[in-house]
Design a protein around this motif. Structure first.
Motif, PDB file in Angstrom:
ATOM      1  N   ASP A  97      -2.229 -10.462 -14.595  1.00 15.42           N
ATOM      2  CA  ASP A  97      -3.342 -10.892 -15.435  1.00 15.42           C
ATOM      3  C   ASP A  97      -4.211  -9.684 -15.749  1.00 15.42           C
ATOM      4  OD1 ASP A  97      -4.810 -10.408 -13.097  1.00 15.42           O
ATOM      5  OD2 ASP A  97      -4.850 -12.508 -12.520  1.00 15.42           O
ATOM      6  N   SER A  98      -5.322  -9.911 -16.388  1.00 15.87           N
ATOM      7  CA  SER A  98      -6.182  -8.806 -16.818  1.00 15.87           C
ATOM      8  C   SER A  98      -6.748  -8.033 -15.635  1.00 15.87           C
ATOM      9  CB  SER A  98      -7.320  -9.339 -17.694  1.00 15.87           C
ATOM     10  OG  SER A  98      -8.102 -10.289 -16.981  1.00 15.87           O
ATOM     11  N   GLU A  99      -7.030  -8.717 -14.519  1.00 19.37           N
ATOM     12  CA  GLU A  99      -7.557  -8.029 -13.345  1.00 19.37           C
ATOM     13  C   GLU A  99      -6.535  -7.064 -12.767  1.00 19.37           C
ATOM     14  OE1 GLU A  99      -8.910 -10.857 -10.523  1.00 19.37           O
ATOM     15  OE2 GLU A  99     -10.622 -11.528 -11.726  1.00 19.37           O
ATOM     16  N   VAL A 100      -5.283  -7.487 -12.705  1.00 23.78           N
ATOM     17  CA  VAL A 100      -4.225  -6.610 -12.191  1.00 23.78           C
ATOM     18  C   VAL A 100      -4.051  -5.403 -13.108  1.00 23.78           C
ATOM     19  CG1 VAL A 100      -1.738  -6.432 -11.794  1.00 23.78           C
ATOM     20  CG2 VAL A 100      -3.011  -8.407 -10.928  1.00 23.78           C
ATOM     21  N   VAL A 101      -4.032  -5.639 -14.402  1.00 25.11           N
ATOM     22  CA  VAL A 101      -3.874  -4.529 -15.352  1.00 25.11           C
ATOM     23  C   VAL A 101      -5.024  -3.535 -15.212  1.00 25.11           C
ATOM     24  CG1 VAL A 101      -3.807  -3.915 -17.800  1.00 25.11           C
ATOM     25  CG2 VAL A 101      -2.528  -5.903 -16.979  1.00 25.11           C
ATOM     26  N   ALA A 102      -6.249  -4.034 -15.055  1.00 23.41           N
ATOM     27  CA  ALA A 102      -7.411  -3.149 -14.910  1.00 23.41           C
ATOM     28  C   ALA A 102      -7.324  -2.342 -13.618  1.00 23.41           C
ATOM     29  CB  ALA A 102      -8.702  -3.965 -14.935  1.00 23.41           C
ATOM     30  N   ALA A 103      -6.872  -2.986 -12.523  1.00 21.80           N
ATOM     31  CA  ALA A 103      -6.745  -2.280 -11.253  1.00 21.80           C
ATOM     32  C   ALA A 103      -5.685  -1.188 -11.344  1.00 21.80           C
ATOM     33  CB  ALA A 103      -6.387  -3.260 -10.138  1.00 21.80           C
ATOM     34  N   VAL A 104      -4.573  -1.494 -12.006  1.00 26.05           N
ATOM     35  CA  VAL A 104      -3.509  -0.485 -12.173  1.00 26.05           C
ATOM     36  C   VAL A 104      -4.009   0.663 -13.048  1.00 26.05           C
ATOM     37  CG1 VAL A 104      -1.224  -0.081 -13.164  1.00 26.05           C
ATOM     38  CG2 VAL A 104      -1.641  -2.114 -11.766  1.00 26.05           C
ATOM     39  N   GLN A 105      -4.797   0.346 -14.058  1.00 30.59           N
ATOM     40  CA  GLN A 105      -5.361   1.396 -14.906  1.00 30.59           C
ATOM     41  C   GLN A 105      -6.220   2.349 -14.084  1.00 30.59           C
ATOM     42  OE1 GLN A 105      -5.112   1.934 -18.519  1.00 30.59           O
ATOM     43  NE2 GLN A 105      -5.854   3.854 -17.659  1.00 30.59           N
ATOM     44  N   ARG A 106      -7.004   1.812 -13.143  1.00 26.41           N
ATOM     45  CA  ARG A 106      -7.846   2.663 -12.297  1.00 26.41           C
ATOM     46  C   ARG A 106      -6.983   3.536 -11.381  1.00 26.41           C
ATOM     47  NH1 ARG A 106     -11.049  -2.081 -12.546  1.00 26.41           N
ATOM     48  NH2 ARG A 106     -10.097  -2.982 -10.671  1.00 26.41           N
ATOM     49  N   LEU A 107      -5.904   2.989 -10.876  1.00 28.25           N
ATOM     50  CA  LEU A 107      -5.002   3.780 -10.026  1.00 28.25           C
ATOM     51  C   LEU A 107      -4.340   4.893 -10.831  1.00 28.25           C
ATOM     52  CD1 LEU A 107      -3.384   0.887  -7.956  1.00 28.25           C
ATOM     53  CD2 LEU A 107      -4.981   2.614  -7.108  1.00 28.25           C
ATOM     54  N   LYS A 108      -3.975   4.594 -12.066  1.00 26.62           N
ATOM     55  CA  LYS A 108      -3.395   5.622 -12.937  1.00 26.62           C
ATOM     56  C   LYS A 108      -4.391   6.746 -13.186  1.00 26.62           C
ATOM     57  CE  LYS A 108      -0.269   5.664 -15.475  1.00 26.62           C
ATOM     58  NZ  LYS A 108       1.029   6.406 -15.499  1.00 26.62           N
ATOM     59  N   GLN A 109      -5.661   6.395 -13.374  1.00 23.61           N
ATOM     60  CA  GLN A 109      -6.692   7.400 -13.617  1.00 23.61           C
ATOM     61  C   GLN A 109      -6.882   8.310 -12.414  1.00 23.61           C
ATOM     62  OE1 GLN A 109     -10.016   4.938 -14.720  1.00 23.61           O
ATOM     63  NE2 GLN A 109      -9.357   4.749 -16.858  1.00 23.61           N
ATOM     64  N   ARG A 110      -6.565   7.796 -11.226  1.00 24.16           N
ATOM     65  CA  ARG A 110      -6.640   8.610 -10.009  1.00 24.16           C
ATOM     66  C   ARG A 110      -5.413   9.472  -9.803  1.00 24.16           C
ATOM     67  NH1 ARG A 110     -10.594   7.507  -6.312  1.00 24.16           N
ATOM     68  NH2 ARG A 110     -11.956   5.739  -6.745  1.00 24.16           N
ATOM     69  N   GLY A 111      -4.432   9.349 -10.679  1.00 25.96           N
ATOM     70  CA  GLY A 111      -3.257  10.220 -10.607  1.00 25.96           C
ATOM     71  C   GLY A 111      -2.025   9.604  -9.983  1.00 25.96           C
ATOM     72  N   PHE A 112      -2.083   8.318  -9.605  1.00 26.95           N
ATOM     73  CA  PHE A 112      -0.920   7.679  -8.988  1.00 26.95           C
ATOM     74  C   PHE A 112       0.131   7.326 -10.033  1.00 26.95           C
ATOM     75  CE2 PHE A 112      -4.175   6.735  -5.777  1.00 26.95           C
ATOM     76  CZ  PHE A 112      -3.505   7.127  -4.623  1.00 26.95           C
ATOM     77  N   ARG A 113       1.391   7.436  -9.629  1.00 22.70           N
ATOM     78  CA  ARG A 113       2.486   6.897 -10.413  1.00 22.70           C
ATOM     79  C   ARG A 113       2.696   5.438 -10.023  1.00 22.70           C
ATOM     80  NH1 ARG A 113       6.215  12.147  -9.524  1.00 22.70           N
ATOM     81  NH2 ARG A 113       4.674  12.351  -7.852  1.00 22.70           N
ATOM     82  N   ILE A 114       3.015   4.620 -11.013  1.00 25.24           N
ATOM     83  CA  ILE A 114       3.150   3.178 -10.796  1.00 25.24           C
ATOM     84  C   ILE A 114       4.594   2.759 -11.046  1.00 25.24           C
ATOM     85  CG2 ILE A 114       2.391   0.891 -11.522  1.00 25.24           C
ATOM     86  CD1 ILE A 114       0.220   2.554 -10.142  1.00 25.24           C
ATOM     87  N   ALA A 115       5.134   1.966 -10.119  1.00 21.48           N
ATOM     88  CA  ALA A 115       6.465   1.381 -10.279  1.00 21.48           C
ATOM     89  C   ALA A 115       6.342  -0.132 -10.236  1.00 21.48           C
ATOM     90  CB  ALA A 115       7.401   1.874  -9.181  1.00 21.48           C
ATOM     91  N   LEU A 116       7.128  -0.811 -11.045  1.00 26.00           N
ATOM     92  CA  LEU A 116       7.195  -2.270 -11.028  1.00 26.00           C
ATOM     93  C   LEU A 116       8.449  -2.659 -10.264  1.00 26.00           C
ATOM     94  CD1 LEU A 116       6.174  -3.068 -14.712  1.00 26.00           C
ATOM     95  CD2 LEU A 116       4.711  -2.677 -12.716  1.00 26.00           C
ATOM     96  N   ASP A 117       8.270  -3.412  -9.184  1.00 23.55           N
ATOM     97  CA  ASP A 117       9.373  -3.704  -8.268  1.00 23.55           C
ATOM     98  C   ASP A 117      10.091  -4.994  -8.660  1.00 23.55           C
ATOM     99  OD1 ASP A 117      10.953  -3.284  -5.978  1.00 23.55           O
ATOM    100  OD2 ASP A 117       9.739  -4.693  -4.843  1.00 23.55           O
TER     101      ASP A 117
END
Length: 404
Positions: A97-117
């Motif tokens: 949902d929008s909350e998850v997308v926003a949280a992932v966006q913040r993690l991306k801004q911190r430099g983390f790579r994101i994987a969808l499992d």
């Protein structure tokens, strides 16, 4: 202390070069996770991997893939992980949902790579897929046609594809032809379980205290905060401050006064003694290490070294056997304390300017010969006298600690 376990499954590229490990919660030497609570499993894995065992020992210079439940997407603990080495996996059972997308966006801004499992594409997931760096597809649950459709759809987002649960050579080659970049599964490697040791909370607090005392001028307020965080430790410090050896006209009723009365040197030594006194190691090992510590200090005093140097030699003797008492590798303890190179060299390699001091101390514990007279810090007869004094001191301290 108790044993802890972390599973890790290697991840390879198309040339079968190791690129990273997926870190997995394990309750023991079992291939299955046996997870009943995802948040608790994630919390345990993060502590085991990043605190107890350490990322260097688990993955070396490679990437670490870590599964996250929804509640951990905004947890402060995640921001303390090294983004250059950690890939955060969004679990398949998280509702997007929008909350998850926003949280992932913040993690991306911190430099983390994101994987969808274990991912299967849905149109309303597009904002999340657009943020992802890697998408992991479970090739066991997808038919040949469904797998090809997923690959074609995801290619438009520019993500890298990871084929997981690759169990045969035929599947591996098929995924290579489809354009997968990374591969994980039994065909390449089974998960392996790494065992480590977890410090109990009091021991963690004591190691943090000892680390703080390595600073030249630690703030009294910081010492008070660290000691006060553990009621058992604070109580023992207060008892010792009010013991006959240190008691003044008025009893000490607060930590700040106790720290001032005992001084940093004694706080350091008492902290080390309390590590031993609260450890589950053999009593003979505790006594031996305390003798080593006291003798290290007495040798330094006999050579007219400065007070800080005497403290250093007390630490040298104490740490030389602390691993046997705590059941934790010595390198792990030293990683927490960040000692001067000369001390670490003597403890780990038995070399350097402090090695003869350690050899002199250890010579009285068995058939080993003391170092040559030209290298020993004191004459043999002086060393013998100091050793006997150390034994008597240890007996007195153990008796006093048993009464507090």
């Amino acid at each position: 202390m108790h044993p802890i376990f972390v599973g890790r499954q290697p991840i390879f590229d198309a040339h079968e070069h190791l690129v990273g490990f997926e870190l997995l919660f394990r309750a023991g030497h079992r291939s299955e996770a046996a997870v009943t609570n995802g948040d608790e499993a994630t919390s345990d894995l993060l502590r085991s991997a990043f605190v107890d065992i350490g990322l260097t020992h688990l993955v070396g210079p490679h990437l670490a893939f870590v599964n996250l439940t929804r509640s951990f997407l905004d947890d402060d603990i995640i921001t303390s992980l090294p983004p250059e080495q950690v890939v955060l996996e969004i679990l398949e059972d998280i509702e997007i949902d929008s909350e998850v997308v926003a949280a992932v966006q913040r993690l991306k801004q911190r430099g983390f790579r994101i994987a969808l499992d274990d991912y299967q594409f849905q149109v309303h997931h597009s904002p999340l897929v657009a943020l992802a760096d890697i998408v992991k597809l479970d090739v066991l649950v997808l038919s040949t046609e469904a797998l090809a459709r997923e690959v074609e759809t995801l290619r438009a987002f520019g993500v890298e594809l990871l084929a997981e649960k690759v169990e045969t050579a035929e599947c591996y080659h098929h995924c290579q032809q489809l354009g997968f970049r990374y591969f994980q599964g039994y065909h390449l490697s089974h998960p392996h379980v790494i065992e480590g040791q977890r410090l109990e909370s009091l021991e963690v607090a004591l190691l943090k205290l000892l680390k703080t005392l390595q600073d030249r001028d630690p703030e009294p307020s910081e010492l008070e905060r660290l000691i006060g965080a553990e009621p058992d430790l604070a109580a023992q410090i207060l008892r010792i401050a009010n013991s006959p050896a240190y008691r003044a006209e008025q009893p000490t009723v607060d930590l700040a006064s106790a720290i001032e009365r005992l001084g940093q040197g004694r706080i350091r030594r008492i902290g080390m003694l309390l590590v031993l006194n609260n450890a589950a190691g053999p009593s003979a090992a505790v006594e031996q290490v305390m003798i080593r510590a006291r003798m290290g200090m007495l040798l330094a005093r006999a050579c007219n070294l400065t007070a800080p140097e005497c403290e250093c030699h007390f630490s040298l003797g104490m740490l030389s056997g602390l691993d046997r008492v705590l059941g934790i590798p010595l390198r792990r303890i030293l990683n927490e304390l960040h000692l001067v190179p000369e001390t670490e060299q003597a403890l780990i390699e038995h070399k350097g300017p402090l090695a003869p001091w350690l050899e002199t101390i250890e010579a009285f514990e068995g058939p080993a010969n003391p170092p040559p007279a030209g290298e020993s810090p004191v004459a043999p007869q002086v060393a013998s006298r100091l050793y006997l004094e150390s034994v008597r001191w240890t007996e007195d301290i153990l008796d006093a600690l048993s009464r507090t």
